[in-house]
Enzyme design. Structure first.
Site, PDB file in Angstrom:
ATOM      1  CG  ASN A 174      13.475  34.853 -22.986  1.00  0.00           C
ATOM      2  OD1 ASN A 174      14.572  34.508 -23.424  1.00  0.00           O
ATOM      3  ND2 ASN A 174      12.355  34.620 -23.634  1.00  0.00           N
ATOM      4  CD  GLU A 202       7.156  38.305 -21.962  1.00  0.00           C
ATOM      5  OE1 GLU A 202       8.116  38.722 -21.334  1.00  0.00           O
ATOM      6  OE2 GLU A 202       7.188  37.267 -22.643  1.00  0.00           O
ATOM      7  CG  HIS A 229      10.544  31.744 -21.850  1.00  0.00           C
ATOM      8  ND1 HIS A 229      10.012  32.614 -22.752  1.00  0.00           N
ATOM      9  CD2 HIS A 229      11.338  30.903 -22.564  1.00  0.00           C
ATOM     10  CE1 HIS A 229      10.443  32.313 -23.959  1.00  0.00           C
ATOM     11  NE2 HIS A 229      11.252  31.275 -23.877  1.00  0.00           N
ATOM     12  CG  ASP A 238      10.028  36.551 -26.579  1.00  0.00           C
ATOM     13  OD1 ASP A 238      10.211  35.357 -26.333  1.00  0.00           O
ATOM     14  OD2 ASP A 238       9.816  37.408 -25.682  1.00  0.00           O
ATOM     15  CG  HIS A 239       6.606  33.785 -25.994  1.00  0.00           C
ATOM     16  ND1 HIS A 239       6.338  32.556 -25.454  1.00  0.00           N
ATOM     17  CD2 HIS A 239       7.408  34.419 -25.101  1.00  0.00           C
ATOM     18  CE1 HIS A 239       6.924  32.450 -24.289  1.00  0.00           C
ATOM     19  NE2 HIS A 239       7.591  33.557 -24.050  1.00  0.00           N
ATOM     20  CG  HIS A 265       6.110  35.423 -19.417  1.00  0.00           C
ATOM     21  ND1 HIS A 265       5.320  34.739 -20.302  1.00  0.00           N
ATOM     22  CD2 HIS A 265       7.387  35.222 -19.837  1.00  0.00           C
ATOM     23  CE1 HIS A 265       6.073  34.161 -21.220  1.00  0.00           C
ATOM     24  NE2 HIS A 265       7.328  34.430 -20.956  1.00  0.00           N
TER      25      HIS A 265
HETATM   26 ZN   LIG Z   1       8.670  34.060 -22.480  1.00  0.00          ZN
END
Ligand SMILES: [Zn+2]
Length: 358
Positions: free
Chosen positions: A286, A181, A264, A108-109, A225
């Site tokens: 996500n 997040e 997202h 992820d990110h 998020h």
């Molecule tokens: Zn994300």
């Protein structure tokens, strides 16, 4: 006709991943990407996908990967996040064959200050590729959306050049996902940055397309998020349609969905918003906040229901000498969290049209 006519069960990498996402767009469904932090959450997510007869994406965040390695390990040099992500990938690769479904392993990110994490995972990909002819991970995300656009696109292209020969896909972000997040806080970002413009998406496309097809774009459309009270930021899935139309108008051809798009901040979105986004070519959504909550729910309810059986190792309402072992065995109370997590992943599959897609 189903996914298994397009790609085999097991870990999906390289051309098969492109085929999988093409198939998603053609049939109008998307796959949830569930953030996993342990073998328990990995296994529960795989179990959910098997139950709904669907492909699944398992991903680890920087913090989630560090947790996978163990909270007691220092992470000042991303060492816990690198090793934890690798451990998660190997765990998934080891157990996935028993579930007999296509599985995508993703990270992820990854923001600028933790690029060392991505570098470490790519080294593991390269090592794995030498032995097995495919990368350890199916894909990674690089997220330089908080940096200036030129740096974001240029650096993303540099990473894609390194990943493309292995058949490892790169997800990038342009425009900013709001909210908070994994320790990254975008709650105070300026509103305009939360809505990506079609011209920016096209700029990404023109930089990455010459390198290959193995990329996907997380464009911001007011997505956030976390789960918040409604009303702060408005979700505008229609922007995703405009991106597809704009790129198509520039490149020509008959493909109405020239971009693989990623949603997202899927947690807290309505069923209608999700369906609309998927219809515009979202292939991956996500889900983290809602699955975190779901994992807790089962454990919480278990504890509340059985509180008189878990106060002491021996002794409960049935007798002062009655043993409580079967109540405090983690295979019972952690399992309760797995069951509610499984239900939530099944719901994500349903929301995305990813039911009986194999
Ligand atoms: Zn994300």
């Amino acid at each position: 006709m189903g996914v298994l006519d397009v790609v085999p069960a097991g870990i999906v990498t390289g051309k098969n991943l492109l085929k999988l996402y093409d198939y998603c767009q053609e049939k109008g469904f998307a796959i949830p990407a569930v953030n996993c932090t342990s073998s328990s959450t990995v296994n529960a997510t795989l179990e959910a996908a098997r139950a709904t007869n669907s492909p699944i994406i398992l991903q680890v965040s920087h913090g989630g990967a560090a947790y996978f390695a163990g909270k007691g390990i220092k992470n000042d040099n991303n060492q816990a996040s690198i090793v934890g992500a690798i451990a998660a990938a190997h765990h998934i690769r080891t157990v996935a064959p028993l579930y007999n479904i296509p599985v995508v392993i993703h990270s992820d990110h990854c923001a600028r200050k933790i690029l060392g994490w991505l570098d470490g995972m790519i080294e593991a990909d390269e090592e794995y590729f030498k032995k097995h002819g495919e990368p350890l991970f199916s894909s990674h995300m690089i997220d330089l959306s908080a940096e200036d656009k030129a740096y974001n696109i240029e650096t993303t292209a540099k990473y894609m050049k390194r990943l493309a020969p292995m058949g490892c896909l790169l997800e990038m972000e342009i425009g900013i996902t709001g909210g908070e997040e994994d320790g990254v806080n975008n709650e105070d970002v300026e509103n305009a940055a939360l809505y990506t413009q079609p011209e920016d998406v096209y700029e990404v496309y023109t930089a990455l397309k010459p390198i290959g097809d193995m990329f996907c774009i997380a464009a911001a459309f007011g997505n956030v998020h976390g789960v918040y009270k409604p009303g702060n930021v408005k979700l505008e899935p229609i922007l995703l349609k405009r991106h597809q139309e704009y790129v198509k108008s520039k490149i020509g051809g008959s493909n109405n969905k020239p971009l693989f798009l990623v949603f997202h901040g899927g947690s807290g979105s309505t069923e209608e918003e999700v369906k609309e986004a998927v219809s515009y070519g979202v292939v991956k959504m996500n889900v983290d906040t809602d699955t975190q909550w779901a994992y807790l729910e089962g454990v919480r309810d278990y504890v509340l229901k059985n509180v008189d059986y878990i106060r002491t190792q021996v002794g409960n309402p049935e007798g002062s000498d009655m043993p409580n072992k079967k109540y405090y065995d983690p295979r019972v109370w952690v399992r309760a969290g797995e069951i509610t997590l499984i239900k939530r992943v099944e719901q994500a599959n349903a929301d995305l049209g990813n039911i009986n897609t194999l």
